[in-house]
Design an enzyme around this catalytic site. Structure first.
Site, PDB file in Angstrom:
ATOM      1  CG  ASP A 117      27.190 103.401   1.658  1.00  0.00           C
ATOM      2  OD1 ASP A 117      25.963 103.171   1.670  1.00  0.00           O
ATOM      3  OD2 ASP A 117      28.048 102.505   1.601  1.00  0.00           O
ATOM      4  CD  GLU A 119      28.366 103.013  -1.987  1.00  0.00           C
ATOM      5  OE1 GLU A 119      29.413 102.483  -1.589  1.00  0.00           O
ATOM      6  OE2 GLU A 119      27.986 104.140  -1.596  1.00  0.00           O
ATOM      7  CG  ASP A 132      31.234 106.744   3.236  1.00  0.00           C
ATOM      8  OD1 ASP A 132      30.949 106.960   2.031  1.00  0.00           O
ATOM      9  OD2 ASP A 132      31.412 105.611   3.684  1.00  0.00           O
ATOM     10  CE1 TYR A 136      27.480 102.490   5.113  1.00  0.00           C
ATOM     11  CE2 TYR A 136      28.878 104.053   6.279  1.00  0.00           C
ATOM     12  CZ  TYR A 136      28.636 103.243   5.186  1.00  0.00           C
ATOM     13  OH  TYR A 136      29.558 103.180   4.168  1.00  0.00           O
TER      14      TYR A 136
END
Length: 472
Positions: A124, A17, A126, A349
């Protein structure tokens, strides 16, 4: 995870990312033996190395994006302000496109995807990361329809987490990605990125109010935009409403009586159990009575043991609250520092709602890594000593976002040369909070003394720590 077949090497395009994460993960997987070359974007380099995964040789190309690759916009016929009624924007078609400043990244992905058999997504873990992952998938599959797509899931930039992620590749979750698209496409005012509400209200109020008020602007008034944010405006409403309440408040005087007792051990302040009175005359009469008969009689003494339980494992909101309380650090600054620590591999994280550790988490190994610290290292050693009886499995806060564990330290540090004071503070907060989570509750003794002076009741209380361990 499917094998490569026949021992033939596979070429894989890996996408992270952020450029810093790509470099960090590539460095771990290559054990520092990677080669770097430039891509189309000078900010997103490509790292190359060989890696063996499940006895399969993989030629890795590792690059990155910079957050979202795509943005949302309406079809051309709805983009001019006077082309439609603002209400029409709630039903107008929207599409995703790659903006001009991300075209170089798109070209890099297309060129690399054509040469690869696998695409491994290191975004990431999520919903937002999953959405970005499918933006990458969309670009790469248009360049190579036969590419195999895998998702690497990790919560910390440590050797253990990264090697675990590469051996447990799985398909990406399209439902999570679509949940983000649904939020952005539909009427849900989840945040300021919502296109429909922001665009429709901005057009409506700008066209309605631009001619009704004199707007002081150095530019042509016809170009002034009165923008609307579906999150910011309601928040502004709360702020304004509270301001009006404060402005309308009528302060009223009140009086209270307190007394103190001085001794060799210090000064004890006794508070009036009436609290306060709004009638000055009554307060003055009672005060005179106490002055005339100043002898205090102890009427009650209460002793009570109270445990101070350890905190729940650390979530993002709790990290922000504690950093604000202890360091007067803003949420934005806290998360910026926490992100730096995460990308350098020192904490997990930092964006998580989870406040419960999994039963499979190796908590004792995390504590072992802190034993050498000059400040809390001795306490970490005592935690691991069975005879000290300090260890306690952490309580569960009851929240689990199914994406990341609670925030915890992932690598020992006594302070790095490039760290600011804020980095030291946030790292120490994360470590101390984690050590507290696995500790026994402290036991405090609270003593309350009530006294009588001229018929008026006063009370003072104090607490001392009896023990930092509760025996089993």
């Amino acid at each position: 995870m499917a094998g490569g077949g026949g021992g033939r090497s596979i070429r894989a395009l890996n996408v992270a990312e952020k450029p810093s994460v790509a470099k960090q993960v590539a460095g771990i997987l290559s054990k520092g033996g990677m080669r770097a070359r430039d891509g189309r974007s000078r900010y997103n380099r490509i790292f190359e190395f060989d890696c063996v995964v499940r006895s399969q040789l993989i030629q890795m190309s590792f690059t990155s994006v910079t957050g979202h690759l795509m943005e949302l916009e309406f079809d051309d016929r709805y983009r001019k302000w006077h082309s439609c009624d603002p209400l029409d924007l709630y039903h107008a078609p929207v599409k995703k496109y790659v903006p001009q400043d991300k075209l170089d990244i798109q070209k890099t992905l297309e060129e690399e995807a054509r040469k690869c058999q696998w695409l491994i997504l290191w975004l990431d873990c999520d919903r937002e990361g999953e959405n970005i992952a499918f933006e990458v998938v969309d670009i790469c599959t248009r360049a190579n329809r036969n590419i195999n797509i895998w998702r690497a899931r990790f919560s910390a930039l440590t050797d253990r987490d990264i090697y675990d992620a590469i051996t447990r590749l799985s398909p990406p979750n399209q439902l999570q990605a679509e949940a983000v698209d649904l939020r952005q496409y539909t009427l849900l005012p989840v945040n300021g990125a919502d296109l429909r509400i922001g665009a429709s209200f901005t057009r409506f109020q700008t066209m309605l109010l631009r001619d009704a008020f004199i707007i002081d602007s150095t530019t042509d008034d016809t170009n002034v935009v009165l923008s609307y944010g579906p999150c910011q405006f309601p928040t502004l409403g709360f702020v304004v409403e509270r301001f009006w309440e404060i402005q309308a408040h009528q302060p009223e005087e009140f009086w209270t009586i307190n007394c103190t007792h001085n001794s060799e051990e210090g000064t004890a302040t006794f508070n009036w159990m009436r609290g306060h009175l709004f009638e000055y005359t009554c307060a003055a009469i009672i005060y005179e009575m106490c002055v005339q008969e100043p002898t205090a009689t102890v009427t009650n003494v209460r002793h009570q043991e109270k445990p101070k339980y350890p905190p729940y494992p650390l979530s993002t909101i709790e990290l922000e609250k504690r950093a604000s309380r202890y360091f007067h650090m803003s949420s934005e600054k806290t998360m910026k520092v926490a992100e730096d620590l995460y990308q350098a591999g020192f904490i997990s994280y930092p964006r998580t709602e989870t406040d419960s550790f999994s039963s499979t988490t190796d908590l004792q190994t995390m504590v072992q890594e802190q034993q050498e610290h000059p400040v809390w290292g001795t306490y970490a050693q005592r935690l691991l000593d069975p005879e000290a009886r300090l260890w306690r499995n952490p309580s569960s806060g009851g929240h689990d976002d199914k994406a990341h564990p609670p925030i915890h330290p992932t690598k020992y540090s006594a302070g790095e040369s490039g760290w600011s004071q804020d980095h030291h503070k946030v790292y120490e907060l994360v470590v101390r909070h984690f050590l507290a989570c696995v500790s026994q509750p402290a036991i405090g003794a609270e003593t309350t003394v009530e006294i009588d002076i001229a018929g008026e009741q006063f009370a003072a209380s104090g607490r001392v720590i009896i023990a930092t361990v509760t025996p089993d």
